[in-house]
Design an enzyme around this catalytic site. Structure first.
Site, short mmCIF file in Angstrom:
data_model
loop_
_atom_site.label_atom_id
_atom_site.label_comp_id
_atom_site.label_asym_id
_atom_site.label_seq_id
_atom_site.Cartn_x
_atom_site.Cartn_y
_atom_site.Cartn_z
N GLY A 281 0.76 -1.24 0.00
CA GLY A 281 0.00 0.00 0.00
C GLY A 281 0.79 1.29 0.00
N LYS B 267 6.26 -0.28 -13.72
CA LYS B 267 7.64 -0.72 -13.55
C LYS B 267 8.02 -1.69 -14.66
CE LYS B 267 8.65 -3.19 -9.86
NZ LYS B 267 9.00 -3.31 -8.42
N ASP C 143 3.14 -0.99 -9.75
CA ASP C 143 4.49 -1.32 -9.29
C ASP C 143 4.66 -2.83 -9.22
OD1 ASP C 143 7.05 -0.51 -8.49
OD2 ASP C 143 6.55 -0.69 -6.36
N TRP D 112 2.30 2.96 -2.48
CA TRP D 112 1.91 3.89 -3.55
C TRP D 112 0.52 4.46 -3.29
CZ3 TRP D 112 3.59 2.97 -9.28
CH2 TRP D 112 4.99 3.01 -9.35
N ASP E 214 -8.43 -10.22 -9.19
CA ASP E 214 -7.48 -10.29 -10.31
C ASP E 214 -7.90 -9.23 -11.33
OD1 ASP E 214 -5.90 -10.91 -12.49
OD2 ASP E 214 -6.26 -13.07 -12.37
#
Length: 240
Positions: free
Chosen positions: A80, A183, A143, A82, A119
């Site tokens: 958590g 990322k 990320d 970000w 998902d």
């Protein structure tokens, strides 16, 4: 929020981890690196859930992606860090904007952040997200990193495949003008991914925040000015 990820407090005396019979060499090295990482220590002091928070802080200081009142999706959000940064930047705790954090894992509540344990590849995910955000998103950030094998080429291909899935999800849920942060790892096979992003967004940039470890191949893609999914559909029809 401290706003200078490039200048963490002076590094403390180096901590050495005593070996344990039940601890593998790799886990021992990871623990020692964590104990001696100034960003890990700083995250604990400042209340961030992970050192990754400083990466988003630095990217936003450079590119000003996070704005008050935005609607944001945080993919692979746990633990958590970000989501914490985004919530503070957009004023989520004061009712400004909305954030939906998505992860397969459980995540402790973050003030001002809605959490969906699901998902993001589930076909129902976009509609569930629209209902939670009351519309399309202004920013999708990820990320996420695929599980690594230790083989650099294989690991790079896995992370690029994951980013492509996240980028496809972003196309479905972003409002025109929106942004995408993800990322990636350096590896030389991002050509198709970059071409797609440059077609979908007005500008695509690479950043390596100071909080990224020097020996890491990670980079961040920041794509801004989403052209809209309808534009891409028309382009693909023209090319057919």
């Amino acid at each position: 929020m401290s706003s200078s990820p490039r200048s963490p407090d002076a590094r403390p005396l180096k901590v050495r981890v005593k070996s344990a019979r039940t601890r593998s060499s790799s886990s021992q090295k990871w623990l020692q690196r964590q104990l001696n990482d100034p960003y890990v220590a700083r995250a604990k002091r400042e209340g961030w859930r992970s050192r990754a928070a400083f990466k988003l802080i630095e990217m936003d200081e450079k590119l000003h992606v996070l704005k008050r009142g935005m609607r944001i999706v945080d993919l692979g959000a746990a633990p958590g860090g970000w989501s914490q940064v985004a919530a503070k930047k957009i004023g989520a705790a004061e009712g400004q904007g909305k954030i939906v954090a998505i992860d397969l894992l459980e995540m402790d509540a973050v003030t001002g952040v809605m959490f969906a344990q699901m998902d993001f590849l589930d076909p129902t995910a976009p509609e569930r997200l629209f209902a939670m955000l009351d519309g399309k998103a202004d920013l999708v950030m990820s990320d996420m990193a695929a599980n690594t094998t230790g083989h650099k080429k294989t690991d790079h291909l896995k992370i690029i495949a994951l980013v492509e899935l996240a980028a496809d999800f972003a196309r479905q849920v972003l409002a025109p003008g929106g942004a995408f942060i993800a990322k990636v790892f350096q590896g030389g096979t991002e050509g198709t991914l970059l071409a797609d992003l440059k077609r979908d967004y007005a500008q695509v940039r690479h950043l390596k925040p100071a909080a990224s470890r020097a020996d890491s191949a990670e980079l961040y893609l920041v794509a801004t000015g989403f052209r809209g999914s309808a534009d891409r559909t028309e382009d693909e029809t023209d090319e057919a």
